[in-house]
Design an enzyme around this catalytic site. Structure first.
Site, short mmCIF file in Angstrom:
data_model
loop_
_atom_site.label_atom_id
_atom_site.label_comp_id
_atom_site.label_asym_id
_atom_site.label_seq_id
_atom_site.Cartn_x
_atom_site.Cartn_y
_atom_site.Cartn_z
N ASP A 1 0.69 -1.30 0.45
CA ASP A 1 -0.20 -0.10 0.48
C ASP A 1 0.99 1.33 -0.12
OD1 ASP A 1 -1.66 2.33 0.18
OD2 ASP A 1 -3.55 0.66 2.06
N ARG B 1 -0.19 4.25 -0.41
CA ARG B 1 -0.50 5.88 0.22
C ARG B 1 -0.36 6.06 1.51
NH1 ARG B 1 -6.98 3.56 0.04
NH2 ARG B 1 -5.30 1.88 1.54
#
Length: 206
Positions: free
Chosen positions: A135, A137
């Site tokens: 991930d 983000r």
């Protein structure tokens, strides 16, 4: 135009939707130093009074395939519509829509990850095979936008503990985590299983 730290409000307009009338804001944030300096953008949909008590807040990462095309490989569009509906039912709340396609790896890489998933990899394995983290983000910008809107305590509509931790770290208190669980398509079962087992997402019904 207003400024809050590294965040600038670029636009604000009336925004009627099928869920009701919102105010739509455009924000830009600049983070990092030198070659790591990056610019991010986020849209905030705001309904009602969001400062007198902790509002319901959803941080939603852009998903072209789900949000626009109705893909059944994920639950993104269902979560987006659930959030807007819950905010409308309450008459107040905030939806922050971030341009972080494919957990931050971008649209083309996301489609390449789909291809690898078709060959048997899960979403985490596919991202890593392409040279990315599971991930990519970061949720610094949503926290700064909330503070720019005068919001310092929230009820967070999310299954993702990373979002909760990011808000708390940035000084936005999460007084309640509200589950954001929808009835998934059979096509999304493996996707949701990976979310729970490898990314630590919190599900009450799985």
């Amino acid at each position: 135009m207003t400024v809050s730290g590294s965040v600038r409000q670029l636009a604000s307009a009336d925004f009627p939707t099928r869920w009701g009338r919102f105010r739509i804001y455009g924000f830009e944030g600049v983070f990092g130093e030198g070659p790591n300096r990056r610019k991010e953008e986020v849209v905030a949909l705001v309904m009602g009074d969001v400062t007198s008590s902790p509002p319901l807040v959803r941080i939603h990462s852009q998903c072209l395939t789900g949000d626009v095309f109705g893909s059944l490989r994920c639950d993104c569009r269902q979560q987006l519509e659930m959030a807007l509906s819950m905010i409308a039912d309450l008459g107040a709340g905030v939806l922050l829509y971030e341009q972080q396609e494919g957990r931050g790896i971008g649209l083309m890489a996301k489609l390449q990850a789909y291809e690898l998933q078709d060959a048997g990899l899960d979403t985490v394995e596919a991202n890593e095979r392409l040279g990315f983290k599971a991930d990519h983000r970061a949720f610094t910008l949503p926290a700064e936008v909330l503070k720019a809107l005068g919001i310092h305590e929230v009820r967070l509509l999310s299954n993702n503990p990373d979002k909760l931790a990011a808000l708390e770290l940035a000084g936005v208190k999460v007084v309640e985590r509200v589950p954001c669980e929808v009835a998934p398509s059979t096509h999304a079962e493996d996707y949701l299983k990976t979310k729970k087992e490898k990314l630590g997402h919190l599900f009450t019904s799985r």
